[in-house]
Scaffold this motif. Structure first.
Motif, PDB file in Angstrom:
ATOM      1  N   GLY A   1       0.845  -1.189   0.000  1.00  0.00           N
ATOM      2  CA  GLY A   1       0.000   0.000   0.000  1.00  0.00           C
ATOM      3  C   GLY A   1       0.872   1.227   0.000  1.00  0.00           C
TER       4      GLY A   1
ATOM      5  N   GLU B   1     -14.211   2.050   1.563  1.00  0.00           N
ATOM      6  CA  GLU B   1     -13.635   1.398   0.377  1.00  0.00           C
ATOM      7  C   GLU B   1     -12.876   2.391  -0.501  1.00  0.00           C
ATOM      8  OE1 GLU B   1     -16.883  -0.643  -1.436  1.00  0.00           O
ATOM      9  OE2 GLU B   1     -17.013  -2.135   0.167  1.00  0.00           O
TER      10      GLU B   1
ATOM     11  N   SER C   1     -11.167   4.985   0.765  1.00  0.00           N
ATOM     12  CA  SER C   1     -10.005   5.559   1.446  1.00  0.00           C
ATOM     13  C   SER C   1      -8.746   4.814   0.996  1.00  0.00           C
ATOM     14  CB  SER C   1     -10.183   5.512   2.964  1.00  0.00           C
ATOM     15  OG  SER C   1     -10.048   4.216   3.462  1.00  0.00           O
TER      16      SER C   1
ATOM     17  N   MET D   1      -5.420   2.703   0.399  1.00  0.00           N
ATOM     18  CA  MET D   1      -4.836   1.524   1.036  1.00  0.00           C
ATOM     19  C   MET D   1      -3.462   1.910   1.589  1.00  0.00           C
ATOM     20  SD  MET D   1      -5.309  -1.672   1.755  1.00  0.00           S
ATOM     21  CE  MET D   1      -6.486  -2.424   0.615  1.00  0.00           C
TER      22      MET D   1
ATOM     23  N   ASN E   1      -2.147  -3.262   3.116  1.00  0.00           N
ATOM     24  CA  ASN E   1      -3.209  -4.270   3.012  1.00  0.00           C
ATOM     25  C   ASN E   1      -3.288  -5.161   4.257  1.00  0.00           C
ATOM     26  OD1 ASN E   1      -5.145  -5.909   1.671  1.00  0.00           O
ATOM     27  ND2 ASN E   1      -3.507  -7.388   1.245  1.00  0.00           N
TER      28      ASN E   1
ATOM     29  N   ARG F   1      -6.881   0.228   5.248  1.00  0.00           N
ATOM     30  CA  ARG F   1      -7.058   1.494   4.541  1.00  0.00           C
ATOM     31  C   ARG F   1      -6.910   2.627   5.556  1.00  0.00           C
ATOM     32  NH1 ARG F   1      -8.955   0.872  -0.493  1.00  0.00           N
ATOM     33  NH2 ARG F   1      -9.629  -1.216  -1.078  1.00  0.00           N
ATOM     34  N   ARG F   2      -6.814   3.833   5.072  1.00  0.00           N
ATOM     35  CA  ARG F   2      -6.572   4.958   5.975  1.00  0.00           C
ATOM     36  C   ARG F   2      -7.637   5.054   7.057  1.00  0.00           C
ATOM     37  NH1 ARG F   2      -5.029  10.285   3.047  1.00  0.00           N
ATOM     38  NH2 ARG F   2      -3.147   9.052   2.740  1.00  0.00           N
TER      39      ARG F   2
END
Lengths: 148, 395
Positions: free
Chosen positions: A73, B201, B203, B205, B208, B211-212
């Motif tokens: 990410g 969804e 925000s 990644m 993994n 997400r933020r």
């Protein structure tokens, strides 16, 4: 309302008992600690073994690591891996690895200028390794060859 | 392991929390500490001269640019002459400070101890600088220099947890929504929000599966407690709750050295020690503030604390929601209320104390006063864990 202030700190870090491990990372060698009592091999090294024995020897691992979990990410690409010959797992940064790679190889400590190609695919990452300091990084490259 | 803690209770005579947010008003961490302490002292009915010791929780001198913060705050708070010390254990700093203060009372060394937790985690350094410093919360010689983010370490640990326990990313979405929606009713909270699934969804990644929006924010703030020996409890504070059990433990520094990289074993051990001291079982806990630096960490905490034998089922029945039988993070937790590190554990204990006494925010206060509550924090990737159990005055 705020007062701007910049503090620059120049450290001369000493690796102490971790020196063999650190030297290994800088040259791309995975040097682990093997307990002289129960032979458990830890990488990164553990000073006192689970069996409470304090004596051990430094051994060279192949540097080949099997990926157990990976996380990617904006923070970068990292993995929990098991180096062949080690009884413990290790968190590493992944460079130039693809989703289909299941193994990687320890990379010598990155030099920002000469190894800039490693960062070509990771410019979007918000965290970077501390250049010049020992780093746990794996890549798919191994002596110029792609991994299996 | 033999628990060597004495069985005596410690009374929470005062509890206060400032707003947690990113300050833009020119105030400093010394102002927030002062406000929290003043409010807690007023609630306690005690005077400054009654305070024997000051224990300060503050994670990093890099954040505050102040070494020996306990001495600075002793002066600022008008407590010259008292014994002072600073306690630091990463994210567990606040809870460990509560434990240190309690031991002063339980040993008979002090009658009344002030605990102040504070950190300027948001306004004094850039987020990138704080993030870089946080990398050194783990092993500076391995994770720190490699630049592993806290989010990535937690993500790898949670992936292992998902393999063992039947939870999915849907469950961390639900934790995110619940904690942030609880925080809507907490006027001190940093991130009171009603999130849609689409918000989550969309925000970015970070690492993994996180997400933020699955992550707690960096916050400024302070919290304070006035702890007293029951024998010296002010007559006006008969309804004050008590600390009845404390436990702390540690785990291997390297995540990969653990037999189960998804298990918060130190938290499990700390909870066992706290329960032993309090003579309680986890199933008797009906209110908890747990360490949710990341949404999945809340689920890992629930598992390690023994609050559920079937997390998916208990989430389906909304056991941990605001109106459930064991609400978790009514304050919003770190994800909703915010996370000024040194203040976190102190604020958790203060929140539990206020809820047990019926003095918390009206919309979050359970209809029936809980009997017991749990405050849980950890530092590193649960490398240092600290758990505190509280009981209402009626127990």
């Amino acid at each position: 309302l705020s007062i701007d202030h910049r503090l620059t700190l120049d450290y001369e870090l000493q690796a102490g008992w971790l020196q063999p491990f650190v030297n290994g990372l800088q040259s791309g060698s995975a040097i682990a600690r093997r307990c002289s009592n129960c032979h458990k091999t830890t990488f990164p090294p553990t000073r006192v073994c689970d069996c409470e024995h304090v004596h051990g020897e430094w051994i060279h691992l192949s540097g080949k690591a099997h990926i157990v979990h990976r996380s990617e990410g904006a923070d970068g690409s990292f993995a929990l891996v098991q180096f062949e010959g080690a009884d413990t797992k290790t968190v590493v940064r992944q460079l130039a690895m693809t989703d289909s790679d299941t193994v990687g190889y320890l990379q010598r400590t990155i030099n920002l200028e000469s190894d800039s190609h490693f960062f070509a695919d990771s410019e979007h990452e918000t965290s970077k390794p501390a250049i010049g300091l020992p780093q746990l990084i794996i890549t798919r490259r191994c002596n110029g060859d792609d991994n299996e | 392991v033999t628990c060597c803690m004495p069985q005596s209770k410690v009374t929470v005579c005062g509890a206060a929390i400032t707003a947690f947010n990113k300050r833009k008003d020119g105030s400093s961490f010394r102002d927030w500490a002062f406000t929290a302490f003043e409010d807690a002292l007023i609630m306690s009915s005690l005077d400054r001269r009654d305070i024997d010791a000051l224990i300060v929780a503050c994670e990093s001198d890099f954040f505050s640019l102040q070494l020996n913060p306990a001495s600075v705050l002793a002066s600022d708070l008008g407590l010259i002459g008292v014994a002072t010390a600073r306690v630091e254990g990463g994210g567990a700093s606040g809870q460990l400070a509560v434990h240190a203060a309690s031991r002063l009372i339980q040993s008979g060394a002090s009658k009344h101890v002030a605990v102040v937790g504070v950190d300027p985690s948001a306004s004094q350094l850039s987020a990138a600088a704080v993030k870089a410093l946080y990398s050194f919360s783990f092993d500076a010689w391995t994770d720190g220099m490699t630049g592993v983010s806290a989010t990535a370490l937690y993500a790898l640990s949670f992936q292992a947890f998902m393999e063992r326990v039947a939870v999915t990313t849907d469950h961390i979405d639900r934790v995110t929504k619940e904690n942030r929606s609880n925080a809507v009713h907490n006027p001190r909270a940093h991130l009171g929000k009603i999130h849609s699934q689409q918000d989550i969804e969309e925000s970015p990644m970070q690492a993994n599966p996180y997400r933020r929006l699955h992550c707690s924010p960096l916050s400024d703030g302070a919290a304070a407690l006035i702890l007293s020996a029951p024998s010296h409890q002010p007559s006006t504070r008969k309804t004050a709750p008590s600390l009845i059990g404390m436990g702390a433990a540690s785990d291997t520094l390297h995540l990969g050295a653990r037999s189960d990289t998804g298990d918060f074993a130190a938290k499990r051990l700390a909870m066992q020690r706290a329960c032993r001291q309090a003579d309680l079982q986890p199933k008797q806990i009906t209110l908890a503030e747990v360490y949710d630096a990341y949404a999945g960490a809340q689920l890992q905490a629930i598992d390690a604390l023994g609050l559920s034998g079937d997390i998916p089922r208990d989430m389906d029945t909304e056991r941990f929601s605001a109106t459930g039988s064991c609400p978790i993070n009514l304050s919003g937790g770190l994800m909703g209320q915010g996370a000024p590190v040194g203040a976190t554990g102190v604020a958790q204990t203060a929140t539990c104390a206020l809820l047990l006494e019926g003095l918390y925010e009206k919309q979050l206060q359970p209809d029936k006063l809980p009997r017991y509550a749990l405050a849980d924090t950890h530092g590193g990737i649960c490398t240092t864990a600290a758990v505190t159990l509280l009981a209402g005055a009626a127990v």
